[in-house]
Motif scaffolding. Structure first.
Motif, PDB file in Angstrom:
ATOM      1  N   ALA A  35       0.832  -1.208   0.000  1.00 53.18           N
ATOM      2  CA  ALA A  35       0.000   0.000   0.000  1.00 53.18           C
ATOM      3  C   ALA A  35       0.867   1.258   0.000  1.00 53.18           C
ATOM      4  CB  ALA A  35      -0.928   0.000   1.215  1.00 53.18           C
ATOM      5  N   ALA A  36       1.943   1.236   0.772  1.00 58.92           N
ATOM      6  CA  ALA A  36       2.848   2.388   0.834  1.00 58.92           C
ATOM      7  C   ALA A  36       3.540   2.598  -0.509  1.00 58.92           C
ATOM      8  CB  ALA A  36       3.890   2.180   1.933  1.00 58.92           C
ATOM      9  N   LYS A  37       3.997   1.504  -1.104  1.00 60.96           N
ATOM     10  CA  LYS A  37       4.729   1.600  -2.372  1.00 60.96           C
ATOM     11  C   LYS A  37       3.818   2.045  -3.511  1.00 60.96           C
ATOM     12  CE  LYS A  37       7.997  -0.962  -5.244  1.00 60.96           C
ATOM     13  NZ  LYS A  37       8.791  -2.209  -5.379  1.00 60.96           N
ATOM     14  N   GLU A  38       2.631   1.435  -3.604  1.00 62.16           N
ATOM     15  CA  GLU A  38       1.707   1.784  -4.690  1.00 62.16           C
ATOM     16  C   GLU A  38       1.178   3.206  -4.545  1.00 62.16           C
ATOM     17  OE1 GLU A  38      -1.279  -1.247  -4.804  1.00 62.16           O
ATOM     18  OE2 GLU A  38       0.018  -2.658  -5.882  1.00 62.16           O
ATOM     19  N   GLY A  39       1.015   3.654  -3.299  1.00 61.88           N
ATOM     20  CA  GLY A  39       0.529   5.011  -3.067  1.00 61.88           C
ATOM     21  C   GLY A  39       1.620   6.052  -3.233  1.00 61.88           C
ATOM     22  N   GLY A  40       2.867   5.601  -3.205  1.00 59.94           N
ATOM     23  CA  GLY A  40       3.991   6.503  -3.432  1.00 59.94           C
ATOM     24  C   GLY A  40       4.278   7.486  -2.319  1.00 59.94           C
ATOM     25  N   ASP A  41       3.697   7.234  -1.130  1.00 65.00           N
ATOM     26  CA  ASP A  41       3.891   8.175  -0.026  1.00 65.00           C
ATOM     27  C   ASP A  41       3.866   7.406   1.295  1.00 65.00           C
ATOM     28  OD1 ASP A  41       3.622  10.208   1.974  1.00 65.00           O
ATOM     29  OD2 ASP A  41       2.817  11.570   0.458  1.00 65.00           O
ATOM     30  N   PRO A  42       4.892   7.564   2.149  1.00 71.97           N
ATOM     31  CA  PRO A  42       4.932   6.844   3.424  1.00 71.97           C
ATOM     32  C   PRO A  42       4.025   7.450   4.499  1.00 71.97           C
ATOM     33  CG  PRO A  42       6.837   8.266   3.236  1.00 71.97           C
ATOM     34  CD  PRO A  42       6.114   8.355   1.920  1.00 71.97           C
ATOM     35  N   ASN A  43       3.414   8.592   4.184  1.00 72.08           N
ATOM     36  CA  ASN A  43       2.537   9.263   5.149  1.00 72.08           C
ATOM     37  C   ASN A  43       1.093   8.826   4.918  1.00 72.08           C
ATOM     38  OD1 ASN A  43       1.034  10.951   6.748  1.00 72.08           O
ATOM     39  ND2 ASN A  43       2.117  12.827   6.169  1.00 72.08           N
ATOM     40  N   PRO A  44       0.492   8.118   5.867  1.00 69.03           N
ATOM     41  CA  PRO A  44      -0.885   7.643   5.688  1.00 69.03           C
ATOM     42  C   PRO A  44      -1.906   8.767   5.517  1.00 69.03           C
ATOM     43  CG  PRO A  44      -0.160   7.329   7.956  1.00 69.03           C
ATOM     44  CD  PRO A  44       1.058   7.686   7.163  1.00 69.03           C
ATOM     45  N   ASP A  45      -1.561   9.972   5.967  1.00 63.77           N
ATOM     46  CA  ASP A  45      -2.475  11.099   5.790  1.00 63.77           C
ATOM     47  C   ASP A  45      -2.604  11.479   4.315  1.00 63.77           C
ATOM     48  OD1 ASP A  45      -2.882  11.279   8.507  1.00 63.77           O
ATOM     49  OD2 ASP A  45      -1.332  12.790   8.808  1.00 63.77           O
ATOM     50  N   ASN A  46      -1.596  11.119   3.533  1.00 65.76           N
ATOM     51  CA  ASN A  46      -1.603  11.434   2.103  1.00 65.76           C
ATOM     52  C   ASN A  46      -1.793  10.194   1.226  1.00 65.76           C
ATOM     53  OD1 ASN A  46      -0.914  14.107   2.854  1.00 65.76           O
ATOM     54  ND2 ASN A  46       1.265  13.550   2.881  1.00 65.76           N
ATOM     55  N   ASN A  47      -1.958   9.043   1.856  1.00 65.56           N
ATOM     56  CA  ASN A  47      -2.055   7.775   1.135  1.00 65.56           C
ATOM     57  C   ASN A  47      -3.210   6.968   1.717  1.00 65.56           C
ATOM     58  OD1 ASN A  47      -1.684   5.163   0.118  1.00 65.56           O
ATOM     59  ND2 ASN A  47       0.552   5.294   0.161  1.00 65.56           N
ATOM     60  N   ALA A  48      -4.370   7.033   1.071  1.00 61.36           N
ATOM     61  CA  ALA A  48      -5.580   6.394   1.601  1.00 61.36           C
ATOM     62  C   ALA A  48      -5.431   4.887   1.741  1.00 61.36           C
ATOM     63  CB  ALA A  48      -6.768   6.719   0.691  1.00 61.36           C
ATOM     64  N   SER A  49      -4.782   4.245   0.771  1.00 64.37           N
ATOM     65  CA  SER A  49      -4.592   2.792   0.824  1.00 64.37           C
ATOM     66  C   SER A  49      -3.715   2.405   2.007  1.00 64.37           C
ATOM     67  CB  SER A  49      -3.966   2.282  -0.474  1.00 64.37           C
ATOM     68  OG  SER A  49      -4.836   2.490  -1.563  1.00 64.37           O
ATOM     69  N   LEU A  50      -2.670   3.183   2.233  1.00 63.61           N
ATOM     70  CA  LEU A  50      -1.780   2.915   3.367  1.00 63.61           C
ATOM     71  C   LEU A  50      -2.518   3.129   4.678  1.00 63.61           C
ATOM     72  CD1 LEU A  50       0.941   2.305   4.627  1.00 63.61           C
ATOM     73  CD2 LEU A  50       1.591   4.700   4.278  1.00 63.61           C
ATOM     74  N   SER A  51      -3.329   4.166   4.739  1.00 66.14           N
ATOM     75  CA  SER A  51      -4.104   4.447   5.949  1.00 66.14           C
ATOM     76  C   SER A  51      -5.014   3.272   6.284  1.00 66.14           C
ATOM     77  CB  SER A  51      -4.941   5.717   5.754  1.00 66.14           C
ATOM     78  OG  SER A  51      -5.753   5.967   6.886  1.00 66.14           O
ATOM     79  N   ALA A  52      -5.677   2.721   5.259  1.00 72.15           N
ATOM     80  CA  ALA A  52      -6.580   1.579   5.470  1.00 72.15           C
ATOM     81  C   ALA A  52      -5.797   0.340   5.904  1.00 72.15           C
ATOM     82  CB  ALA A  52      -7.363   1.288   4.189  1.00 72.15           C
ATOM     83  N   ALA A  53      -4.613   0.135   5.313  1.00 73.51           N
ATOM     84  CA  ALA A  53      -3.792  -1.022   5.662  1.00 73.51           C
ATOM     85  C   ALA A  53      -3.309  -0.934   7.109  1.00 73.51           C
ATOM     86  CB  ALA A  53      -2.597  -1.125   4.713  1.00 73.51           C
ATOM     87  N   ILE A  54      -2.927   0.264   7.527  1.00 74.30           N
ATOM     88  CA  ILE A  54      -2.474   0.464   8.905  1.00 74.30           C
ATOM     89  C   ILE A  54      -3.637   0.280   9.873  1.00 74.30           C
ATOM     90  CG2 ILE A  54      -1.610   2.181  10.547  1.00 74.30           C
ATOM     91  CD1 ILE A  54       0.099   3.327   8.286  1.00 74.30           C
ATOM     92  N   GLN A  55      -4.803   0.797   9.495  1.00 75.21           N
ATOM     93  CA  GLN A  55      -5.985   0.659  10.340  1.00 75.21           C
ATOM     94  C   GLN A  55      -6.322  -0.812  10.559  1.00 75.21           C
ATOM     95  OE1 GLN A  55      -7.773   2.595  12.609  1.00 75.21           O
ATOM     96  NE2 GLN A  55      -8.637   3.915  11.053  1.00 75.21           N
ATOM     97  N   LYS A  56      -6.241  -1.580   9.480  1.00 77.57           N
ATOM     98  CA  LYS A  56      -6.514  -3.012   9.582  1.00 77.57           C
ATOM     99  C   LYS A  56      -5.486  -3.689  10.474  1.00 77.57           C
ATOM    100  CE  LYS A  56      -6.964  -7.230   6.798  1.00 77.57           C
ATOM    101  NZ  LYS A  56      -7.004  -7.791   5.418  1.00 77.57           N
ATOM    102  N   ALA A  57      -4.213  -3.337  10.290  1.00 74.91           N
ATOM    103  CA  ALA A  57      -3.139  -3.934  11.077  1.00 74.91           C
ATOM    104  C   ALA A  57      -3.306  -3.637  12.566  1.00 74.91           C
ATOM    105  CB  ALA A  57      -1.790  -3.427  10.581  1.00 74.91           C
ATOM    106  N   LYS A  58      -3.673  -2.420  12.868  1.00 79.78           N
ATOM    107  CA  LYS A  58      -3.884  -2.049  14.271  1.00 79.78           C
ATOM    108  C   LYS A  58      -5.049  -2.831  14.869  1.00 79.78           C
ATOM    109  CE  LYS A  58      -1.973   2.653  14.187  1.00 79.78           C
ATOM    110  NZ  LYS A  58      -2.280   4.101  14.302  1.00 79.78           N
TER     111      LYS A  58
END
Length: 253
Positions: A35-58
């Motif tokens: 999710a981080a790589k495909e979104g191109g941004d390590p900040n979940p505030d700017n990367n919706a897919s990463l934010s969802a992945a982190i939310q699921k992980a938590k």
């Protein structure tokens, strides 16, 4: 707004995943990396897919250091670089139950061989692309701890205001279902109303669940459990209707 119960299926799947915590943590970490790589941004505030992945992980208690390491891996170079690709496998299990698998793999041949072996050794048949996908619908799923909003009437109004499609009582949680494209909007809408979100992810729900006997359910779950043990598989969905009675029988094993 409340429709037919999907919670027994979700609850049993979550219990099975919790029992395989080590493998689950690896899958969650891989999901965050992609999710981080495909979104191109390590900040979940700017990367919706990463934010969802982190939310699921938590939601599954993945430690913060593992989350940070997974994000870092997405932007690593050389031998430490992550090169995963998304692959879908479809097939039928015992009793004609449709099974849809989502994988993140760095070796297609290995993953395909593992999935094919699981199907063939547990009374199933691996199919072609599109052979069962039409039996599922992509939906968003938001989970809320009941303590965050114990009054059902109040919660129903909050879901409607946030734009959710449906919700149901999941024992100690509320389960909210949304259109796949509205997951982030509904999650943020509930948060804006002061409701703390426990988890938010995309899922696949069967359009017409298949009824089975307890005996047949055990056969299907042996295949499902084997597939979920495969580290490359992120999600395994099926069309079996796991009633409360079946869920209880499976949990007794």
């Amino acid at each position: 707004m409340s429709g037919h119960s999907k919670w027994a299926t979700t609850k049993h799947r979550k219990a099975a995943q919790d029992a395989k915590r080590s493998a689950l943590f690896s899958k969650l970490s891989r999901n965050i990396t992609v999710a981080a790589k495909e979104g191109g941004d390590p900040n979940p505030d700017n990367n919706a897919s990463l934010s969802a992945a982190i939310q699921k992980a938590k939601g599954y208690s993945l430690p913060k250091d593992k989350i940070d390491a997974a994000i870092k891996k997405a932007f690593a170079t050389g031998s430490e670089a992550a090169n995963y690709e998304t692959v879908v496998y479809e097939g039928y299990g015992p009793c004609g139950i449709a099974i849809y698998c989502e994988a993140l793999t760095d070796n297609r041949n290995r993953t395909a061989a593992d999935v094919r072996s699981a199907f063939s050794h547990h009374g199933g048949n691996l199919g072609t692309t599109g052979s069962v996908a039409f039996q599922f619908e992509r939906k968003g799923q938001v989970t809320v701890d009941k303590e965050a909003c114990p009054d059902e009437d109040e919660f129903m109004m909050a879901v409607a205001e946030a734009g959710g499609d449906d919700y149901e009582d999941g024992d100690d949680e509320w389960i909210v279902y949304t259109d796949s494209s509205a997951l982030g909007t509904v999650r943020d809408g509930l948060t804006a109303q002061g409701i703390e979100i426990k988890g938010a992810e995309l899922t696949m729900l069967p359009t017409t669940p298949n009824e089975v006997t307890i005996s047949d359910a055990r056969k299907v779950m042996r295949l499902i459990d084997k597939l979920e043990e495969l580290e490359d598989l992120q999600n395994v969905y099926h069309t079996m209707d796991i009633t409360d009675e079946i869920a209880e029988a499976l949990d007794e094993e």
